[in-house]
Design an enzyme around this catalytic site. Structure first.
Site, short mmCIF file in Angstrom:
data_model
loop_
_atom_site.label_atom_id
_atom_site.label_comp_id
_atom_site.label_asym_id
_atom_site.label_seq_id
_atom_site.Cartn_x
_atom_site.Cartn_y
_atom_site.Cartn_z
N LYS A 164 0.76 -1.41 -0.11
CA LYS A 164 0.06 -0.07 0.00
C LYS A 164 0.88 1.20 -0.20
CE LYS A 164 -3.95 -2.17 2.06
NZ LYS A 164 -4.96 -2.04 3.26
N ASP A 203 -9.90 2.42 2.53
CA ASP A 203 -9.97 1.46 3.92
C ASP A 203 -10.71 2.36 4.96
OD1 ASP A 203 -8.72 -0.87 2.93
OD2 ASP A 203 -6.63 0.33 3.22
#
Length: 277
Positions: free
Chosen positions: A64, A100
């Site tokens: 990420k 997220d």
């Protein structure tokens, strides 16, 4: 529509199942592939993918942050978080986003709206990419304080430094978290501890948990992690990780397609599948 997920390892991923149901909802043909990229050749793999004909992709552990140098543009919120989990591809141009945190907040608020009261005190376990996204999203919500606990306290402090100072923040160790657990209304695990195959591991134990507290774990497989199992035994309220996955996936799906989807039937189907596995 051609979509995919990169990460390592990916054997546990249920993202193809979730996005397949989303595609069915909007009656669009498409594929969602898993691309497990070895850390030893990550740069080479991404260079090849840059030349491929896809519409977008997700990124999971451990890439990420590693994906950032390969992006052509980054959404301001994702830039502030310092991590990306969704990329939209248009005419070969890669734009990074982070769904997220928003996805997690939506899933938690659906079940426990009282945690978003101005007096709530939240404890976040872990200081990785998922933690950064969740803390940044919670920073925009009303709660009294957020404490980030990590094995390396400096990493927790670094997340706090990246935030607009809207709340009271603290960075503490896991042992300090255990010792002061009765101060918190919710404990949120953002680490990978408890994920298959290491199902017996957990960041902290809950001996001092406050009565009526919520324990949330973003790990979704196994469905009942070691942390959630202990929480049940202590009489705490629990929040399962599979819901965050569906909510954040729905936000990513909208970025790719422009369509809102109904997450509740997907969550139910996903839960049934997890309980059968």
């Amino acid at each position: 529509m051609r979509l995919f997920l990169i990460g390592y390892p990916l054997g546990h991923s249920m993202s193809p199942f979730i996005h397949g149901l989303f595609l069915n909802q909007i009656e669009r043909k498409g594929t969602y592939e898993l691309k497990e990229l070895s850390p030893d050749h990550f740069d080479e793999h991404i260079t090849i993918l840059k030349q491929s004909n896809f519409d977008g992709f997700n990124i999971t552990i451990p890439y990420k942050v590693d994906i950032l140098p390969f992006l052509d543009a980054i959404d301001p919120q994702a830039k502030a978080i310092g991590a990306v989990n969704t990329v939209v591809i248009q005419d070969g141009h890669w734009t990074g986003y982070n769904t997220d945190g928003q996805g997690y907040v939506q899933s938690l608020k659906y079940h426990y709206p009282h945690l978003f009261h101005a007096s709530s005190r939240l404890l976040i376990l872990g200081a990785g990419g998922a933690s950064r996204g969740i803390v940044h999203a919670l920073n925009d919500q009303c709660c009294a304080s957020i404490t980030i606990s990590n094995r390396t306290v400096e990493k927790a402090a670094a997340i706090i430094e990246s935030l607009p100072k809207k709340k009271t923040y603290h960075a503490i160790s896991f042992s300090e978290a255990e010792a002061t657990l009765d101060q918190f209304d919710a404990i949120i695990n953002t680490t990978s501890l408890g994920m298959e195959p290491h199902v017996k591991t957990q960041a902290i134990h809950l001996d001092r948990i406050k009565q009526g507290a919520v324990v949330s774990d973003i790990v979704y497989k196994p469905f009942n992690t070691a942390l959630l199992t202990e929480a049940k035994l202590k009489g705490a309220h629990i929040h399962h990780g599979h819901e965050m996955l569906v909510y954040q996936a729905a936000l990513a799906f909208k970025l790719w397609t422009g369509h809102d989807v109904d997450v509740r039937p997907v969550i139910q189907a996903f839960e049934e599948k997890l309980k059968q596995s």
